[in-house]
Scaffold this active site. Structure first.
Site, PDB file in Angstrom:
ATOM      1  N   PRO A  11       6.147  -1.839   6.183  1.00  0.00           N
ATOM      2  CA  PRO A  11       5.775  -0.457   6.476  1.00  0.00           C
ATOM      3  C   PRO A  11       4.711  -0.307   7.554  1.00  0.00           C
ATOM      4  CG  PRO A  11       4.987  -1.141   4.316  1.00  0.00           C
ATOM      5  CD  PRO A  11       5.924  -2.202   4.789  1.00  0.00           C
ATOM      6  N   ASN A  12       4.947   0.691   8.384  1.00  0.00           N
ATOM      7  CA  ASN A  12       4.032   1.143   9.444  1.00  0.00           C
ATOM      8  C   ASN A  12       3.994   0.230  10.663  1.00  0.00           C
ATOM      9  OD1 ASN A  12       3.017   3.600   8.217  1.00  0.00           O
ATOM     10  ND2 ASN A  12       2.052   2.251   6.710  1.00  0.00           N
ATOM     11  N   ARG A  19      -1.369   3.144  17.736  1.00  0.00           N
ATOM     12  CA  ARG A  19      -2.630   3.473  17.058  1.00  0.00           C
ATOM     13  C   ARG A  19      -3.311   2.190  16.624  1.00  0.00           C
ATOM     14  NH1 ARG A  19       0.073   7.338  12.667  1.00  0.00           N
ATOM     15  NH2 ARG A  19       1.550   8.233  14.119  1.00  0.00           N
ATOM     16  N   TYR A  24      -4.833  -4.070  15.487  1.00  0.00           N
ATOM     17  CA  TYR A  24      -3.508  -4.684  15.592  1.00  0.00           C
ATOM     18  C   TYR A  24      -3.079  -5.012  17.018  1.00  0.00           C
ATOM     19  CZ  TYR A  24      -3.257  -3.174  10.749  1.00  0.00           C
ATOM     20  OH  TYR A  24      -3.512  -2.997   9.414  1.00  0.00           O
ATOM     21  N   ASN A  75       6.506 -10.234   7.925  1.00  0.00           N
ATOM     22  CA  ASN A  75       5.224  -9.539   7.856  1.00  0.00           C
ATOM     23  C   ASN A  75       5.449  -8.370   6.902  1.00  0.00           C
ATOM     24  OD1 ASN A  75       2.924  -8.026   8.060  1.00  0.00           O
ATOM     25  ND2 ASN A  75       2.768  -8.185  10.291  1.00  0.00           N
ATOM     26  N   ALA A  78       1.651  -3.654   4.128  1.00  0.00           N
ATOM     27  CA  ALA A  78       0.854  -3.389   2.926  1.00  0.00           C
ATOM     28  C   ALA A  78       1.541  -3.853   1.644  1.00  0.00           C
ATOM     29  CB  ALA A  78       0.532  -1.900   2.844  1.00  0.00           C
ATOM     30  N   HIS A  81       0.314  -6.849  -0.541  1.00  0.00           N
ATOM     31  CA  HIS A  81      -0.759  -6.786  -1.532  1.00  0.00           C
ATOM     32  C   HIS A  81      -0.341  -6.086  -2.817  1.00  0.00           C
ATOM     33  CE1 HIS A  81      -2.747  -7.853   2.145  1.00  0.00           C
ATOM     34  NE2 HIS A  81      -2.492  -6.680   2.689  1.00  0.00           N
ATOM     35  N   ASP A  88       9.630 -11.701  -5.907  1.00  0.00           N
ATOM     36  CA  ASP A  88      10.832 -12.154  -6.622  1.00  0.00           C
ATOM     37  C   ASP A  88      12.004 -12.366  -5.667  1.00  0.00           C
ATOM     38  OD1 ASP A  88       9.447 -12.024  -9.012  1.00  0.00           O
ATOM     39  OD2 ASP A  88      10.343 -10.141  -9.667  1.00  0.00           O
ATOM     40  N   GLU A  99       5.062 -16.325   5.994  1.00  0.00           N
ATOM     41  CA  GLU A  99       4.394 -15.017   5.929  1.00  0.00           C
ATOM     42  C   GLU A  99       3.465 -14.900   7.139  1.00  0.00           C
ATOM     43  OE1 GLU A  99       2.062 -14.689   2.360  1.00  0.00           O
ATOM     44  OE2 GLU A  99       1.017 -12.881   3.053  1.00  0.00           O
ATOM     45  N   HIS A 101       0.778 -12.318   9.368  1.00  0.00           N
ATOM     46  CA  HIS A 101      -0.017 -11.096   9.541  1.00  0.00           C
ATOM     47  C   HIS A 101      -0.675 -11.133  10.914  1.00  0.00           C
ATOM     48  CE1 HIS A 101       0.515 -10.068   5.380  1.00  0.00           C
ATOM     49  NE2 HIS A 101       0.264 -11.338   5.092  1.00  0.00           N
ATOM     50  N   SER A 103      -3.372  -9.402  11.756  1.00  0.00           N
ATOM     51  CA  SER A 103      -4.830  -9.436  11.564  1.00  0.00           C
ATOM     52  C   SER A 103      -5.190 -10.536  10.575  1.00  0.00           C
ATOM     53  CB  SER A 103      -5.311  -8.080  11.033  1.00  0.00           C
ATOM     54  OG  SER A 103      -4.741  -7.809   9.758  1.00  0.00           O
ATOM     55  N   ARG A 108     -10.990  -8.811   6.241  1.00  0.00           N
ATOM     56  CA  ARG A 108     -10.902  -7.352   6.076  1.00  0.00           C
ATOM     57  C   ARG A 108     -11.263  -6.963   4.634  1.00  0.00           C
ATOM     58  NH1 ARG A 108      -5.523  -5.195   8.660  1.00  0.00           N
ATOM     59  NH2 ARG A 108      -6.745  -3.267   8.503  1.00  0.00           N
ATOM     60  N   ARG A 112      -7.106  -6.633   0.629  1.00  0.00           N
ATOM     61  CA  ARG A 112      -6.132  -7.349   1.465  1.00  0.00           C
ATOM     62  C   ARG A 112      -6.201  -8.864   1.259  1.00  0.00           C
ATOM     63  NH1 ARG A 112      -4.351  -3.274   5.079  1.00  0.00           N
ATOM     64  NH2 ARG A 112      -5.992  -1.757   5.457  1.00  0.00           N
TER      65      ARG A 112
HETATM   66  O1  CA2 Z   1      -2.205  -7.726   9.753  1.00  0.00           O
HETATM   67  C1  CA2 Z   1      -1.055  -7.455   9.418  1.00  0.00           C
HETATM   68  O2  CA2 Z   1      -0.068  -7.798  10.070  1.00  0.00           O
HETATM   69  C2  CA2 Z   1      -0.821  -6.583   8.165  1.00  0.00           C
HETATM   70  O3  CA2 Z   1       0.349  -7.060   7.515  1.00  0.00           O
HETATM   71  C3  CA2 Z   1      -0.615  -5.167   8.689  1.00  0.00           C
HETATM   72  C4  CA2 Z   1      -0.498  -4.145   7.562  1.00  0.00           C
HETATM   73  C5  CA2 Z   1      -1.643  -4.275   6.575  1.00  0.00           C
HETATM   74  O4  CA2 Z   1      -1.453  -3.399   5.480  1.00  0.00           O
HETATM   75  C6  CA2 Z   1      -1.800  -5.690   6.059  1.00  0.00           C
HETATM   76  O5  CA2 Z   1      -2.916  -5.746   5.209  1.00  0.00           O
HETATM   77  C7  CA2 Z   1      -1.981  -6.660   7.197  1.00  0.00           C
HETATM   78  C8  CA2 Z   1      -0.512  -2.717   8.129  1.00  0.00           C
HETATM   79  C9  CA2 Z   1       0.416  -2.455   9.262  1.00  0.00           C
HETATM   80  C10 CA2 Z   1       0.121  -1.100   9.812  1.00  0.00           C
HETATM   81  O6  CA2 Z   1       0.317  -1.127  11.198  1.00  0.00           O
HETATM   82  C11 CA2 Z   1      -0.128  -0.076  11.923  1.00  0.00           C
HETATM   83  C12 CA2 Z   1      -0.033  -0.196  13.280  1.00  0.00           C
HETATM   84  C13 CA2 Z   1      -0.481   0.823  14.066  1.00  0.00           C
HETATM   85  C14 CA2 Z   1      -1.005   1.981  13.511  1.00  0.00           C
HETATM   86  C15 CA2 Z   1      -1.094   2.098  12.153  1.00  0.00           C
HETATM   87  C16 CA2 Z   1      -0.638   1.056  11.349  1.00  0.00           C
END
Ligand code: CA2
Length: 146
Positions: A11-12, A19, A24, A75, A78, A81, A88, A99, A101, A103, A108, A112
């Site tokens: 997601p996202n 953003r 990121y 990846n 969220a 977590h 599963d 896996e 990420h 960041s 953080r 996380r």
């Molecule tokens: O660091 C990563 O790749 C994460 O998987 C990114 C997730 C975060 O919830 C994990 O803890 C770490 C969030 C991705 C959201 O990406 C965005 C990118 C631009 C603007 C808003 C969100």
């Protein structure tokens, strides 16, 4: 026909590059896909690169990878977590999974620091930005994944 590696994004991650560039980076998910395709060609692999904001869709794709792919890069965003369902599904797929990420999740917020995915992954890469995806493909092409 080269072996296929699924690269799944949660997601996202479709918002990358639009953003939060301080967290990121400035590159888009399409840029990362381009990097992965170049690395896959070099490594003799084929990639199936996808993103979804929906947990069940990711579960369906992990099951598909288990039936058809040599390995999985994920990846989970969220869902890393929160998701026993992804844990599963990856366990059931029985293919080497890395896996990734962008960041450093350990630098953080505390929420996380725990991953439901890590215990069923071959390895975990975090904090290296888009390079992490390419390193994951290299790992899946090498002896650690056979
Ligand atoms: O660091 C990563 O790749 C994460 O998987 C990114 C997730 C975060 O919830 C994990 O803890 C770490 C969030 C991705 C959201 O990406 C965005 C990118 C631009 C603007 C808003 C969100």
């Amino acid at each position: 026909m080269p072996d296929t590696v699924f690269i799944l994004n949660g997601p996202n991650l479709n918002l990358l590059g639009t953003r939060e560039p301080d967290v990121y980076g400035a590159r888009t998910l399409k840029d990362i896909e381009t990097d992965c395709r170049a690395a896959a060609t070099r490594l003799g692999l084929s990639v199936d690169f996808r993103q979804s904001n929906h947990e069940g869709t990711l579960v369906d794709w992990i099951q598909e990878a288990g039936r058809t792919a040599k390995g999985l890069v994920i990846n989970p965003g969220a869902y890393t977590h929160t998701s026993v369902a992804l844990h599963d599904a990856i366990k059931g797929a029985r293919i080497p999974t890395v896996e990734v990420h962008l960041s450093n999740i350990f630098a953080r917020e505390a929420f996380r620091h725990h991953s439901y995915v890590s215990p069923v992954a071959l390895g975990v890469i975090c904090g290296l930005g888009p390079t992490g995806y390419v390193l994951a493909l290299e790992a899946l092409a090498g002896p650690a994944a056979s």
